[in-house]
Design a protein around this motif. Structure first.
Motif, PDB file in Angstrom:
ATOM      1  N   ALA A  50       0.818  -1.216   0.000  1.00 25.66           N
ATOM      2  CA  ALA A  50       0.000   0.000   0.000  1.00 25.66           C
ATOM      3  C   ALA A  50       0.854   1.269   0.000  1.00 25.66           C
ATOM      4  CB  ALA A  50      -0.910   0.002   1.226  1.00 25.66           C
ATOM      5  N   GLY A  51       2.154   1.114   0.246  1.00 20.36           N
ATOM      6  CA  GLY A  51       3.021   2.286   0.322  1.00 20.36           C
ATOM      7  C   GLY A  51       2.703   3.174   1.511  1.00 20.36           C
ATOM      8  N   HIS A  52       2.227   2.570   2.594  1.00 20.65           N
ATOM      9  CA  HIS A  52       1.813   3.320   3.776  1.00 20.65           C
ATOM     10  C   HIS A  52       2.943   3.225   4.820  1.00 20.65           C
ATOM     11  CE1 HIS A  52      -0.544   4.867   7.085  1.00 20.65           C
ATOM     12  NE2 HIS A  52      -1.566   5.081   6.276  1.00 20.65           N
ATOM     13  N   ARG A  53       3.717   4.301   4.952  1.00 21.80           N
ATOM     14  CA  ARG A  53       4.924   4.261   5.776  1.00 21.80           C
ATOM     15  C   ARG A  53       4.609   4.114   7.267  1.00 21.80           C
ATOM     16  NH1 ARG A  53       7.687   9.541   4.623  1.00 21.80           N
ATOM     17  NH2 ARG A  53       9.478   8.671   5.725  1.00 21.80           N
ATOM     18  N   GLU A  54       3.545   4.756   7.727  1.00 24.34           N
ATOM     19  CA  GLU A  54       3.207   4.639   9.146  1.00 24.34           C
ATOM     20  C   GLU A  54       2.789   3.214   9.488  1.00 24.34           C
ATOM     21  OE1 GLU A  54       0.468   6.812  12.567  1.00 24.34           O
ATOM     22  OE2 GLU A  54      -0.091   6.986  10.451  1.00 24.34           O
ATOM     23  N   ALA A  55       1.952   2.628   8.636  1.00 17.51           N
ATOM     24  CA  ALA A  55       1.525   1.243   8.865  1.00 17.51           C
ATOM     25  C   ALA A  55       2.721   0.305   8.811  1.00 17.51           C
ATOM     26  CB  ALA A  55       0.483   0.845   7.818  1.00 17.51           C
ATOM     27  N   GLU A  56       3.673   0.599   7.934  1.00 13.77           N
ATOM     28  CA  GLU A  56       4.872  -0.240   7.849  1.00 13.77           C
ATOM     29  C   GLU A  56       5.691  -0.149   9.138  1.00 13.77           C
ATOM     30  OE1 GLU A  56       8.950  -0.833   5.223  1.00 13.77           O
ATOM     31  OE2 GLU A  56       7.332   0.432   4.429  1.00 13.77           O
ATOM     32  N   ALA A  57       5.798   1.051   9.699  1.00 15.67           N
ATOM     33  CA  ALA A  57       6.543   1.216  10.945  1.00 15.67           C
ATOM     34  C   ALA A  57       5.909   0.413  12.081  1.00 15.67           C
ATOM     35  CB  ALA A  57       6.610   2.697  11.323  1.00 15.67           C
ATOM     36  N   TYR A  58       4.585   0.452  12.160  1.00 17.47           N
ATOM     37  CA  TYR A  58       3.898  -0.328  13.192  1.00 17.47           C
ATOM     38  C   TYR A  58       4.118  -1.831  12.988  1.00 17.47           C
ATOM     39  CZ  TYR A  58       1.379   3.510  15.427  1.00 17.47           C
ATOM     40  OH  TYR A  58       1.056   4.636  16.143  1.00 17.47           O
TER      41      TYR A  58
END
Length: 218
Positions: A50-58
């Protein structure tokens, strides 16, 4: 777990990430760390698609925490360090503070308590800046335990007592139970053995009430 896998399979990537975050606490306290690793890995792949950096960090944080519980310390460090880097890039101070706490616990397990203490104090500073009470109480407890472990029992006791007072003020029993456990450790080091037993017994009773099976065994 089934709902998370289905969401990912159907392409609902952000829903999969949200489900993984929701499951993290339950799986950790239930000692279901293989499931925690699997759910976090699914979330990480979904966040990257999804290219979602915040979700990736979590997701990095969840996977690092699971690997730490499983004794895969090298893998855990890679994911938690990446988590910290991503939250720093996002200027997410709360995320940075939590990553520092995770790294503190991991580095202690890796026999690097001095570096662990540096991360604990950084978390304490960041949570203090945010005036985030629960996080600050956890950071005070972590710093206190490590200070005592490294020989400064007076400072360790002071930090743990500050954390306990804050947790009680907030009515946060989950944090409070962990701090009672730490106080048992510190008071035992101080030679206050009866007081230490009382702290440990109170922590065990609170863990049992909340169903934290693995923590109670510890």
């Amino acid at each position: 777990m089934a709902a998370l896998a289905l969401a990912a399979d159907l392409g609902f990537d952000l829903h999969a990430c949200q489900l993984a975050v929701t499951l993290t606490g339950v799986l950790d306290q239930s000692a279901c760390w293989e499931d925690l690793a699997a759910s976090s890995a699914t979330a990480l792949a979904a966040a990257q698609r999804a290219g979602h950096r915040e979700a990736e960090a979590y997701a990095q944080r969840g996977l690092g925490g699971a690997f730490a519980r499983l004794g895969r310390y090298g893998d855990a460090h890679v994911h938690l360090q990446r988590c910290l880097e991503q939250f720093t890039e996002l200027e997410d101070v709360d995320g940075q503070a939590r990553a520092h706490l995770n790294l503190a616990c991991l580095l202690h397990a890796m026999d690097d308590s001095e570096q662990a203490l540096r991360h604990a104090h950084r978390a304490r500073e960041l949570f203090g800046r945010l005036q985030q009470g629960a996080g600050l109480a956890v950071a005070l407890n972590t710093a206190g335990w490590l200070e005592a472990r490294l020989g400064d029992t007076a400072r360790g006791l002071a930090y743990c007592e500050q954390g306990l007072a804050l947790a009680q003020e907030l009515g946060n029993r989950v944090v409070g139970e962990a701090i009672w456990d730490s106080l048992g450790f510190v008071r035992d080091l101080l030679g206050q053995h009866e007081a230490a037993i009382g702290c440990y017994q109170l922590a065990a009773a609170m863990y049992a009430d909340l169903g934290a099976v693995w923590y109670r065994a510890e």
